[in-house]
Design a protein around this motif. Structure first.
Motif, PDB file in Angstrom:
ATOM      1  N   ALA A   1       0.841  -1.202   0.000  1.00  0.00           N
ATOM      2  CA  ALA A   1       0.000   0.000   0.000  1.00  0.00           C
ATOM      3  C   ALA A   1       0.872   1.246   0.000  1.00  0.00           C
ATOM      4  O   ALA A   1       1.884   1.299   0.706  1.00  0.00           O
ATOM      5  N   GLU A   2       0.484   2.219  -0.799  1.00  0.00           N
ATOM      6  CA  GLU A   2       1.286   3.449  -0.887  1.00  0.00           C
ATOM      7  C   GLU A   2       0.417   4.683  -1.047  1.00  0.00           C
ATOM      8  O   GLU A   2      -0.551   4.678  -1.818  1.00  0.00           O
ATOM      9  N   LYS A   3       0.822   5.738  -0.321  1.00  0.00           N
ATOM     10  CA  LYS A   3       0.253   7.061  -0.574  1.00  0.00           C
ATOM     11  C   LYS A   3       1.413   7.939  -1.056  1.00  0.00           C
ATOM     12  O   LYS A   3       1.926   8.790  -0.319  1.00  0.00           O
ATOM     13  N   LEU A   4       1.828   7.710  -2.300  1.00  0.00           N
ATOM     14  CA  LEU A   4       2.983   8.453  -2.831  1.00  0.00           C
ATOM     15  C   LEU A   4       2.667   9.934  -2.988  1.00  0.00           C
ATOM     16  O   LEU A   4       3.574  10.771  -2.958  1.00  0.00           O
TER      17      LEU A   4
ATOM     18  N   THR B   1       8.916  14.248 -11.763  1.00  0.00           N
ATOM     19  CA  THR B   1       8.493  13.140 -10.894  1.00  0.00           C
ATOM     20  C   THR B   1       6.975  13.109 -10.638  1.00  0.00           C
ATOM     21  O   THR B   1       6.372  12.031 -10.630  1.00  0.00           O
ATOM     22  N   CYS B   2       6.367  14.290 -10.460  1.00  0.00           N
ATOM     23  CA  CYS B   2       4.972  14.262  -9.965  1.00  0.00           C
ATOM     24  C   CYS B   2       3.989  13.663 -10.957  1.00  0.00           C
ATOM     25  O   CYS B   2       2.923  13.199 -10.561  1.00  0.00           O
ATOM     26  N   VAL B   3       4.348  13.646 -12.236  1.00  0.00           N
ATOM     27  CA  VAL B   3       3.407  13.071 -13.217  1.00  0.00           C
ATOM     28  C   VAL B   3       3.385  11.543 -13.155  1.00  0.00           C
ATOM     29  O   VAL B   3       2.512  10.906 -13.732  1.00  0.00           O
ATOM     30  N   LEU B   4       4.381  10.970 -12.439  1.00  0.00           N
ATOM     31  CA  LEU B   4       4.564   9.513 -12.501  1.00  0.00           C
ATOM     32  C   LEU B   4       3.750   8.737 -11.474  1.00  0.00           C
ATOM     33  O   LEU B   4       3.385   7.593 -11.709  1.00  0.00           O
ATOM     34  N   PHE B   5       3.527   9.344 -10.303  1.00  0.00           N
ATOM     35  CA  PHE B   5       3.089   8.542  -9.162  1.00  0.00           C
ATOM     36  C   PHE B   5       1.597   8.607  -8.865  1.00  0.00           C
ATOM     37  O   PHE B   5       0.918   9.575  -9.192  1.00  0.00           O
ATOM     38  N   GLY B   6       1.113   7.548  -8.198  1.00  0.00           N
ATOM     39  CA  GLY B   6      -0.280   7.487  -7.778  1.00  0.00           C
ATOM     40  C   GLY B   6      -0.393   6.704  -6.476  1.00  0.00           C
ATOM     41  O   GLY B   6       0.600   6.158  -5.968  1.00  0.00           O
ATOM     42  N   ASP B   7      -1.605   6.648  -5.937  1.00  0.00           N
ATOM     43  CA  ASP B   7      -1.860   5.975  -4.655  1.00  0.00           C
ATOM     44  C   ASP B   7      -2.734   4.746  -4.852  1.00  0.00           C
ATOM     45  O   ASP B   7      -3.592   4.725  -5.748  1.00  0.00           O
ATOM     46  N   GLY B   8      -2.581   3.772  -3.969  1.00  0.00           N
ATOM     47  CA  GLY B   8      -3.441   2.582  -4.032  1.00  0.00           C
ATOM     48  C   GLY B   8      -2.913   1.473  -3.135  1.00  0.00           C
ATOM     49  O   GLY B   8      -1.881   1.621  -2.471  1.00  0.00           O
TER      50      GLY B   8
END
Ligand code: ACO
Length: 326
Positions: free
Chosen positions: A140-143, A154-161
Motif C-alpha cells: 500500500a502506498e500514498k505516494l 516526478t509528480c506526473v509519474l506517481f499514484g496511490d493505491g
C-alpha cells in the motif's frame, strides 16, 4: 513440502482521479509528453484524511472476503510500503488493530516498488518454516504525500493505491520460486532524503522539499530493463522455465517503455504476455504489482494452471521476481 499459494486477493484505489489534463493546468507539461514518455494517462490520489493503512485495510478486507476467511484466521501480517502512516508503530500494526486481527506478528518492509514480491516471498518462507498457517501480505502506498507537486519530472509519474493477498496452503499450484536482490550502491538514484536520523526534519528540510521523492529518472531507466530481465532469469532458469512457458507477466508498472523493452528482452509478445494498467494508475510503488495481479485475477486474465511471473524493481535499488502457478 506443503505448497503455499494465494487464497484470495483484493485491491483498493482512491476515488479521486488526477488526469494528465489536470496536470497540464498545474505544471509546464503536456498529455502528449506524459503519455509518450511514460504510458500514464491518469492516476488516483488519496483523500487528505486517508492514510496508507486506510487503503491497506480496504484491500485486505476484500482479499479476506475472496479467500472466505476472517481476520482471526490470519497468523502473520506483512505490509510493504515506503509511505507508512508514521515511522512507528508500523503500518502493519495499525492494520492489525483496524482489521481486528489476533495479536499475531505484524511488520512493515521497506523495499520500494519490489515490496509485493518481497512480501509474498517472505510470507511463503515463514509459512513453510515458521509455523504460521495463513499470512496477509499488503502493498500500500500514498505516494502523493511524498511527491513534490512542482517537480514535473516526478509528480506526473506517481499514484496511490493498495493491493493485498492472503497466503496459505494449497492443494495444487502455488509459489514455485522467487529471486530477490538489492544494490545499495545505487541508492542515490531514488530517495526521500530527509526525515530520518541522517537529516531530521527541520524548517530547512521542509523549505528545500527534502521530504519528497528525488529521482534520477533517466539513469534509473537504463538499469531498470536489465535488472528486471535478470531477475526474471534468476527465478525462471532454476525452474527450467522459458519465456514461452510464462502465461502472464505482472511487472511493476514504472514506465511503459521499460516494460515493452523487458518483453522484447524476454522474447515474449507484450500484447499477449504483459499485464499493463499503468495508463490508469501510474506508478504506485509496491502497490503497483499488487493491484495489477489482483486485477488480472478479477478480470479472468489469470486462469487455473497458468504460470505467472511477478517482476519488480525499485528504490534501494531492490528487485524481486516470483513465479506462481495459479
Ligand atoms: N513534462 C514535460 N517535459 C518534461 C517532464 C514533464 N512532465 N518531465 C521532464 N521533462 C523534460 C525534462 O526537463 C527534459 O528537458 P530538457 O531536455 O530540456 O532538459 C526532457 O523532458 C527529457 O527529460 P528526461 O528525464 O531525460 O526524460 P526521460 O525520457 O528519461 O523520461 C522518465 C523521464 C519518465 C522519468 C523516465 O526516465 C523514467 O520512467 N525513468 C524510470 C523511472 C523509474 O523506473 N523509477 C523507479 C521506480 S519508482 C519507485 O521505486 C518509487
Amino acid at each position: 513440502m506443503t505448497k503455499i499459494g494465494i487464497l484470495g486477493v483484493g485491491k483498493y484505489l482512491p476515488e479521486n482521479v488526477l488526469t494528465n489534463a489536470d496536470l497540464e493546468k498545474m505544471l509546464d507539461t503536456t498529455d502528449e509528453w506524459i503519455v509518450t514518455r511514460t504510458g500514464i494517462k491518469e492516476r488516483r490520489i488519496a483523500a487528505e484524511n486517508e492514510a496508507t493503512s486506510d487503503m491497506a485495510v480496504k484491500a485486505a478486507k476484500l482479499a479476506l472476503k475472496n479467500a472466505k476467511l476472517e481476520p482471526e484466521d490470519i497468523d502473520l501480517i506483512i505490509v510493504a510500503t515506503i509511505t507508512p502512516d508514521m515511522f512507528f508503530p508500523s503500518t502493519a500494526c495499525v492494520v492489525q488493530q483496524k482489521l481486528g486481527a489476533r495479536k499475531v506478528p505484524a511488520f512493515d518492509i521497506s523495499v520500494a516498488c519490489s515490496g509485493y514480491v518481497y512480501g509474498l516471498t517472505l510470507a511463503d518462507s515463514l509459512i513453510k518454516t515458521g509455523g504460521y498457517k495463513r499470512a496477509l501480505v499488503i502493498a500500500a502506498e500514498k505516494l502523493s504525500a511524498v511527491t513534490d507537486w512542482e517537480e514535473r519530472s516526478t509528480c506526473v509519474l506517481f499514484g496511490d493505491g493498495a493491493g493485498a493477498a492472503v497466503l496459505g496452503p494449497v492443494e495444487e499450484g502455488g509459489i514455485l520460486g522467487a529471486a530477490l536482490g538489492a544494490d545499495g550502491s545505487k541508492g542515490d538514484l531514488l530517495q526521500l532524503p530527509a526525515g530520518g536520523s541522517r537529516m531530521p526534519a527541520s524548517i530547512k528540510t521542509v523549505e528545500n522539499k527534502l521530504h519528497t521523492i528525488k529521482m534520477e529518472g533517466n539513469v534509473l531507466f537504463k538499469h531498470a530493463v536489465k535488472i528486471m530481465a535478470d531477475a526474471a532469469l534468476a527465478v525462471t532458469e532454476p525452474l527450467g522455465l522459458k519465456g514461452d512457458d510464462i502465461d502472464l507477466i505482472i511487472p511493476h508498472q514504472a514506465n511503459i517503455r521499460i516494460l515493452k523493452a523487458l518483453a522484447k528482452r524476454m522474447g515474449v509478445d507484450p500484447e499477449k504476455k504483459l499485464y499493463l494498467n499503468i495508463e490508469k494508475y501510474g506508478n504506485m510503488s509496491a502497490a503497483s504489482s499488487a493491484v495489477a495481479f489482483t486485477e488480472a485475477v478479477e478480470s479472468g486474465r489469470i486462469k487455473k494452471g497458468d504460470i505467472i511471473l511477478i517482476d519488480a524493481f525499485g528504490g534501494g535499488l531492490t528487485w524481486g521476481a516470483l513465479i506462481i502457478k495459479w
